[in-house]
Design an enzyme around this catalytic site. Structure first.
Site, PDB file in Angstrom:
ATOM      1  N   SER A  84      15.790  -7.194 -18.183  1.00 41.55           N
ATOM      2  CA  SER A  84      16.415  -6.425 -19.245  1.00 41.55           C
ATOM      3  C   SER A  84      17.464  -7.281 -19.929  1.00 41.55           C
ATOM      4  CB  SER A  84      17.066  -5.162 -18.670  1.00 41.55           C
ATOM      5  OG  SER A  84      17.573  -4.336 -19.683  1.00 41.55           O
ATOM      6  N   ASP A  85      17.694  -7.018 -21.209  1.00 42.23           N
ATOM      7  CA  ASP A  85      18.746  -7.734 -21.942  1.00 42.23           C
ATOM      8  C   ASP A  85      19.388  -6.766 -22.920  1.00 42.23           C
ATOM      9  OD1 ASP A  85      19.981 -10.478 -22.470  1.00 42.23           O
ATOM     10  OD2 ASP A  85      19.481  -9.804 -24.498  1.00 42.23           O
ATOM     11  N   THR A  86      20.698  -6.885 -23.069  1.00 40.33           N
ATOM     12  CA  THR A  86      21.458  -6.011 -23.959  1.00 40.33           C
ATOM     13  C   THR A  86      22.169  -6.834 -25.009  1.00 40.33           C
ATOM     14  OG1 THR A  86      21.815  -4.408 -22.173  1.00 40.33           O
ATOM     15  CG2 THR A  86      23.307  -4.283 -24.057  1.00 40.33           C
TER      16      THR A  86
END
Length: 205
Positions: A84-86
């Protein structure tokens, strides 16, 4: 099928959110002794003219590619791999992790009194050829912040290592006037979208 997943993230918040879903997981982290060195900063570099939406999806895919290769090199047991990446977007500008305290203060001064987007992409490698992905987009508005308030928040150290120089689950919440979307997505792992991907992969949630 395995009854756990690999989490390719060093974020304790993502581990906490997976625990909240009741999903067993093991960490699959880069740069452990005896393994090939990986350049995470190169993966997170923004391409010229890249939109925040395209950026967060591309980086998540690259992180998952690296995790899949890491898994293969180490000869680990088969199980789905989650990445995941934000990213925080103010208009078309991508606000990544601050380089230092001054950079964090600069970002927060831009966000103060403004509405911005928080985009979190999730990708799950189920087997050698099947990859599932989703994106969560939330809106956040900060109240106006004085220079003294910004400096006090930066002094806590909380902004470091976080996209947009803040953590919604920490002291920054005192300055969040409004949000719409996924609170867990703003934290770093949108639970609704993640649960959907895991169900598609065969997990009973």
């Amino acid at each position: 099928m395995a009854d756990f997943i690999y989490l390719a993230s060093q974020s304790p918040r993502r581990r906490q959110l997976l625990d909240q879903l009741g999903v067993g997981h093991e960490l699959l982290l880069p740069n452990v002794p005896g393994d090939v060195a990986e350049d995470a900063e190169a993966i997170e570099a923004v391409l010229p003219g890249e939109s925040p939406d395209a950026y967060v999806q591309r980086v998540t895919g690259l992180k998952l590619d690296a995790a899949v290769a890491r898994h293969a090199r180490r000869g680990l047991a088969a199980a789905p791999i989650l990445c995941s990446d934000t990213t925080v977007a103010l208009g078309g500008d991508i606000l990544g992790k601050p380089e230092d305290a001054a950079d964090a203060a600069r970002m927060l001064a831009r966000l103060a009194g403004q509405e911005h987007r928080v985009l979190t992409a999730v990708a799950l490698q189920v087997d050698g050829s099947r990859r599932l992905a989703a994106v969560s987009v939330s809106q956040v508005r900060f109240a106006p912040m004085s220079a003294a308030q910004i400096d006090a928040y930066v002094a806590t150290g909380e902004p470091m290592g976080k996209a947009g120089a803040y953590g919604i689950q920490g002291r920054a919440a005192a300055h969040v006037e409004y949000l719409a979307g996924s609170y867990s997505g703003i934290m770093g792992l949108p639970m609704f979208e993640t649960a959907q991907l895991l169900r598609q992969a065969g997990f009973a949630l």
